[in-house]
Scaffold this motif. Structure first.
Motif, PDB file in Angstrom:
ATOM      1  N   PRO A  38       0.605  -1.330   0.009  1.00 57.82           N
ATOM      2  CA  PRO A  38      -0.016  -0.167  -0.035  1.00 57.82           C
ATOM      3  C   PRO A  38       0.784   1.275  -0.056  1.00 57.82           C
ATOM      4  O   PRO A  38       0.155   2.459  -0.378  1.00 57.82           O
ATOM      5  CB  PRO A  38      -0.842   0.057   1.372  1.00 57.82           C
ATOM      6  CG  PRO A  38      -0.085  -1.135   2.242  1.00 57.82           C
ATOM      7  CD  PRO A  38       0.652  -2.008   1.015  1.00 57.82           C
ATOM      8  N   GLU A  39       2.072   1.318   0.248  1.00 64.42           N
ATOM      9  CA  GLU A  39       3.064   2.253   0.234  1.00 64.42           C
ATOM     10  C   GLU A  39       3.028   2.974  -1.158  1.00 64.42           C
ATOM     11  O   GLU A  39       3.782   3.869  -1.436  1.00 64.42           O
ATOM     12  CB  GLU A  39       4.344   2.129   0.808  1.00 64.42           C
ATOM     13  CG  GLU A  39       5.156   0.920   0.352  1.00 64.42           C
ATOM     14  CD  GLU A  39       4.849  -0.209   0.956  1.00 64.42           C
ATOM     15  OE1 GLU A  39       5.943  -0.877   1.144  1.00 64.42           O
ATOM     16  OE2 GLU A  39       3.909  -0.802   1.246  1.00 64.42           O
ATOM     17  N   VAL A  40       2.849   1.959  -2.216  1.00 61.36           N
ATOM     18  CA  VAL A  40       2.850   2.385  -3.568  1.00 61.36           C
ATOM     19  C   VAL A  40       1.695   3.244  -3.755  1.00 61.36           C
ATOM     20  O   VAL A  40       0.432   2.772  -3.726  1.00 61.36           O
ATOM     21  CB  VAL A  40       2.773   1.256  -4.643  1.00 61.36           C
ATOM     22  CG1 VAL A  40       2.800   1.557  -5.946  1.00 61.36           C
ATOM     23  CG2 VAL A  40       4.144   0.431  -4.280  1.00 61.36           C
ATOM     24  N   THR A  41       1.944   4.577  -3.923  1.00 62.11           N
ATOM     25  CA  THR A  41       0.633   5.520  -4.004  1.00 62.11           C
ATOM     26  C   THR A  41       0.325   5.956  -5.702  1.00 62.11           C
ATOM     27  O   THR A  41      -0.715   6.373  -5.621  1.00 62.11           O
ATOM     28  CB  THR A  41       1.328   7.083  -3.376  1.00 62.11           C
ATOM     29  OG1 THR A  41       2.451   7.270  -3.924  1.00 62.11           O
ATOM     30  CG2 THR A  41       1.641   6.753  -2.065  1.00 62.11           C
ATOM     31  N   SER A  42       1.288   5.589  -6.525  1.00 59.57           N
ATOM     32  CA  SER A  42       0.846   5.794  -7.710  1.00 59.57           C
ATOM     33  C   SER A  42       1.517   4.742  -8.883  1.00 59.57           C
ATOM     34  O   SER A  42       2.489   4.311  -8.614  1.00 59.57           O
ATOM     35  CB  SER A  42       0.948   7.220  -8.532  1.00 59.57           C
ATOM     36  OG  SER A  42       2.479   7.307  -8.308  1.00 59.57           O
ATOM     37  N   MET A  43       0.756   4.428  -9.939  1.00 56.04           N
ATOM     38  CA  MET A  43       1.385   3.439 -10.935  1.00 56.04           C
ATOM     39  C   MET A  43       1.221   3.901 -12.287  1.00 56.04           C
ATOM     40  O   MET A  43       0.283   4.624 -12.598  1.00 56.04           O
ATOM     41  CB  MET A  43       0.624   2.224 -10.756  1.00 56.04           C
ATOM     42  CG  MET A  43       1.044   1.380  -9.309  1.00 56.04           C
ATOM     43  SD  MET A  43      -0.115  -0.062  -9.133  1.00 56.04           S
ATOM     44  CE  MET A  43      -1.060   0.139  -7.795  1.00 56.04           C
ATOM     45  N   GLN A  44       2.229   3.559 -13.125  1.00 50.36           N
ATOM     46  CA  GLN A  44       2.309   4.157 -14.333  1.00 50.36           C
ATOM     47  C   GLN A  44       2.789   2.920 -15.284  1.00 50.36           C
ATOM     48  O   GLN A  44       3.537   2.096 -14.922  1.00 50.36           O
ATOM     49  CB  GLN A  44       3.349   5.191 -14.487  1.00 50.36           C
ATOM     50  CG  GLN A  44       2.992   6.529 -13.570  1.00 50.36           C
ATOM     51  CD  GLN A  44       4.328   7.425 -13.790  1.00 50.36           C
ATOM     52  OE1 GLN A  44       5.475   7.173 -14.507  1.00 50.36           O
ATOM     53  NE2 GLN A  44       3.904   8.547 -13.267  1.00 50.36           N
ATOM     54  N   TRP A  45       2.239   3.043 -16.385  1.00 51.00           N
ATOM     55  CA  TRP A  45       2.449   1.833 -17.233  1.00 51.00           C
ATOM     56  C   TRP A  45       3.212   2.267 -18.422  1.00 51.00           C
ATOM     57  O   TRP A  45       2.969   3.188 -19.245  1.00 51.00           O
ATOM     58  CB  TRP A  45       0.929   1.236 -17.829  1.00 51.00           C
ATOM     59  CG  TRP A  45       0.467   0.549 -16.623  1.00 51.00           C
ATOM     60  CD1 TRP A  45      -0.381   0.911 -15.752  1.00 51.00           C
ATOM     61  CD2 TRP A  45       0.466  -0.803 -16.213  1.00 51.00           C
ATOM     62  NE1 TRP A  45      -0.861   0.020 -14.685  1.00 51.00           N
ATOM     63  CE2 TRP A  45      -0.228  -1.219 -15.081  1.00 51.00           C
ATOM     64  CE3 TRP A  45       1.052  -2.099 -16.782  1.00 51.00           C
ATOM     65  CZ2 TRP A  45      -0.279  -2.510 -14.587  1.00 51.00           C
ATOM     66  CZ3 TRP A  45       0.920  -3.091 -16.205  1.00 51.00           C
ATOM     67  CH2 TRP A  45       0.169  -3.405 -15.164  1.00 51.00           C
ATOM     68  N   GLU A  46       3.930   1.153 -19.139  1.00 48.31           N
ATOM     69  CA  GLU A  46       4.503   1.297 -20.312  1.00 48.31           C
ATOM     70  C   GLU A  46       4.238  -0.050 -21.027  1.00 48.31           C
ATOM     71  O   GLU A  46       4.284  -0.871 -20.474  1.00 48.31           O
ATOM     72  CB  GLU A  46       6.223   1.921 -20.577  1.00 48.31           C
ATOM     73  CG  GLU A  46       6.928   0.622 -19.672  1.00 48.31           C
ATOM     74  CD  GLU A  46       8.103   1.279 -19.479  1.00 48.31           C
ATOM     75  OE1 GLU A  46       9.355   0.142 -19.739  1.00 48.31           O
ATOM     76  OE2 GLU A  46       8.712   2.113 -19.108  1.00 48.31           O
ATOM     77  N   ALA A  47       4.276   0.211 -22.443  1.00 43.57           N
ATOM     78  CA  ALA A  47       4.074  -1.078 -23.229  1.00 43.57           C
ATOM     79  C   ALA A  47       5.149  -2.118 -23.206  1.00 43.57           C
ATOM     80  O   ALA A  47       6.314  -1.617 -23.011  1.00 43.57           O
ATOM     81  CB  ALA A  47       3.775  -0.646 -24.601  1.00 43.57           C
ATOM     82  N   ALA A  48       4.808  -3.372 -23.539  1.00 40.87           N
ATOM     83  CA  ALA A  48       5.773  -4.372 -23.564  1.00 40.87           C
ATOM     84  C   ALA A  48       6.856  -4.066 -24.535  1.00 40.87           C
ATOM     85  O   ALA A  48       6.546  -3.729 -25.532  1.00 40.87           O
ATOM     86  CB  ALA A  48       5.363  -5.687 -23.723  1.00 40.87           C
ATOM     87  N   GLY A  49       8.187  -4.178 -24.224  1.00 38.49           N
ATOM     88  CA  GLY A  49       9.285  -3.823 -25.299  1.00 38.49           C
ATOM     89  C   GLY A  49       9.404  -2.185 -25.279  1.00 38.49           C
ATOM     90  O   GLY A  49      10.276  -1.894 -26.102  1.00 38.49           O
ATOM     91  N   GLU A  50       8.597  -1.351 -24.677  1.00 38.94           N
ATOM     92  CA  GLU A  50       8.788  -0.043 -24.754  1.00 38.94           C
ATOM     93  C   GLU A  50      10.149   0.429 -23.985  1.00 38.94           C
ATOM     94  O   GLU A  50      10.225  -0.049 -22.945  1.00 38.94           O
ATOM     95  CB  GLU A  50       7.491   0.833 -24.241  1.00 38.94           C
ATOM     96  CG  GLU A  50       7.752   2.292 -24.513  1.00 38.94           C
ATOM     97  CD  GLU A  50       6.539   2.970 -23.779  1.00 38.94           C
ATOM     98  OE1 GLU A  50       6.413   4.079 -23.418  1.00 38.94           O
ATOM     99  OE2 GLU A  50       5.472   2.248 -23.623  1.00 38.94           O
ATOM    100  N   ARG A  51      11.034   1.199 -24.642  1.00 30.83           N
ATOM    101  CA  ARG A  51      12.199   1.590 -23.826  1.00 30.83           C
ATOM    102  C   ARG A  51      12.236   3.304 -24.207  1.00 30.83           C
ATOM    103  O   ARG A  51      11.820   3.673 -25.025  1.00 30.83           O
ATOM    104  CB  ARG A  51      13.393   0.975 -24.556  1.00 30.83           C
ATOM    105  CG  ARG A  51      13.693  -0.513 -24.352  1.00 30.83           C
ATOM    106  CD  ARG A  51      13.794  -0.759 -22.630  1.00 30.83           C
ATOM    107  NE  ARG A  51      13.908  -1.911 -22.318  1.00 30.83           N
ATOM    108  CZ  ARG A  51      12.795  -3.019 -22.174  1.00 30.83           C
ATOM    109  NH1 ARG A  51      11.748  -2.646 -22.574  1.00 30.83           N
ATOM    110  NH2 ARG A  51      13.144  -4.293 -21.935  1.00 30.83           N
ATOM    111  N   PRO A  52      13.027   3.717 -23.643  1.00 31.42           N
ATOM    112  CA  PRO A  52      13.121   5.346 -23.911  1.00 31.42           C
ATOM    113  C   PRO A  52      13.693   5.596 -25.162  1.00 31.42           C
ATOM    114  O   PRO A  52      14.642   4.874 -25.673  1.00 31.42           O
ATOM    115  CB  PRO A  52      14.267   5.667 -22.671  1.00 31.42           C
ATOM    116  CG  PRO A  52      14.017   4.807 -21.665  1.00 31.42           C
ATOM    117  CD  PRO A  52      13.555   3.640 -22.278  1.00 31.42           C
ATOM    118  N   GLU A  53      13.195   6.467 -25.944  1.00 30.77           N
ATOM    119  CA  GLU A  53      13.669   6.727 -27.320  1.00 30.77           C
ATOM    120  C   GLU A  53      14.987   7.258 -27.395  1.00 30.77           C
ATOM    121  O   GLU A  53      15.243   8.225 -26.574  1.00 30.77           O
ATOM    122  CB  GLU A  53      12.607   7.696 -27.937  1.00 30.77           C
ATOM    123  CG  GLU A  53      11.241   7.020 -28.311  1.00 30.77           C
ATOM    124  CD  GLU A  53      10.360   7.747 -28.895  1.00 30.77           C
ATOM    125  OE1 GLU A  53      10.736   9.040 -29.308  1.00 30.77           O
ATOM    126  OE2 GLU A  53       8.967   7.683 -29.140  1.00 30.77           O
TER     127      GLU A  53
END
Length: 203
Positions: A171-186
């Motif tokens: 519960p200490e995780v206050t927010s979650m963000q998602w990225e697509a599979a295989g997605e990496r910083p451009e």
């Protein structure tokens, strides 16, 4: 004797008990039940029916929650366990985990509990940790390939299942963000300009 005096008397250390023993003593079920009734009686005497009803509902909700948790613990203790004993089964259960975390009794750190949360739903909704920022409580998750149709509604349902599991285990995780599979910083764009003219061309 007034309800306030009864509460003070119940909380006061008994004769002959060492100083500080009252606060360190294990809560007594009978004494705790009396104090809960006294609080509800005080609310009822204030002639605030709405507040009194809300307090009674709160007590029922908490009793149901802890009752379910205790029943789950007893069930897991009575079930077949591996070489690790009941510990693994208890720590892998979301309801038991939520109770342990609520009272700061869980023996595992945040990263381990996030891993347990993802393991609990991985067969139907695979996901992995991309990054966790303990300072902000932000968890970045990378969605896996579950072999589904990939339509937005299915993807969102899978994300909600993962987020619900993480909320129970960590519960200490206050927010979650998602990225697509295989997605990496451009990668940074490479600027390509026209070749400068050579001496021969310039002449």
């Amino acid at each position: 004797m007034s309800a306030g005096a009864t509460t003070v008397q119940a909380a006061a250390p008994k004769a002959g008990a060492p100083r500080g023993a009252a606060s360190a003593a294990v809560p007594n079920a009978e004494a705790t039940g009396r104090r809960v009734e006294e609080v509800l009686d005080r609310l009822a005497q204030r002639d605030d029916r709405e507040a009194s009803a809300a307090a009674e509902e709160l007590v029922r909700v908490l009793m149901d929650f802890y009752g379910a948790g205790l029943a789950r613990i007893m069930h897991l203790l009575g079930s077949g366990t591996d070489d690790d004993g009941p510990r693994s089964a208890l720590l892998g259960d979301d309801l038991v985990t939520s109770l342990l975390v609520l009272h700061d009794l869980h023996p595992e750190d945040t990263a381990a509990r996030i891993g347990r949360a993802l393991d609990s739903v991985r067969r139907q909704h695979p996901a992995e940790v991309a990054e966790f920022d303990g300072d902000t409580g932000t968890l970045r998750l990378r969605s896996g390939d579950s072999g589904g149709c990939g339509c937005p509604s299915t993807s969102r349902q899978a994300q909600q299942a993962v987020e619900a599991a993480v909320s129970c285990f960590a519960p200490e995780v206050t927010s979650m963000q998602w990225e697509a599979a295989g997605e990496r910083p451009e990668p940074a764009l490479l600027q390509i300009s026209r070749r400068p003219p050579t001496a021969a061309t310039a002449s």
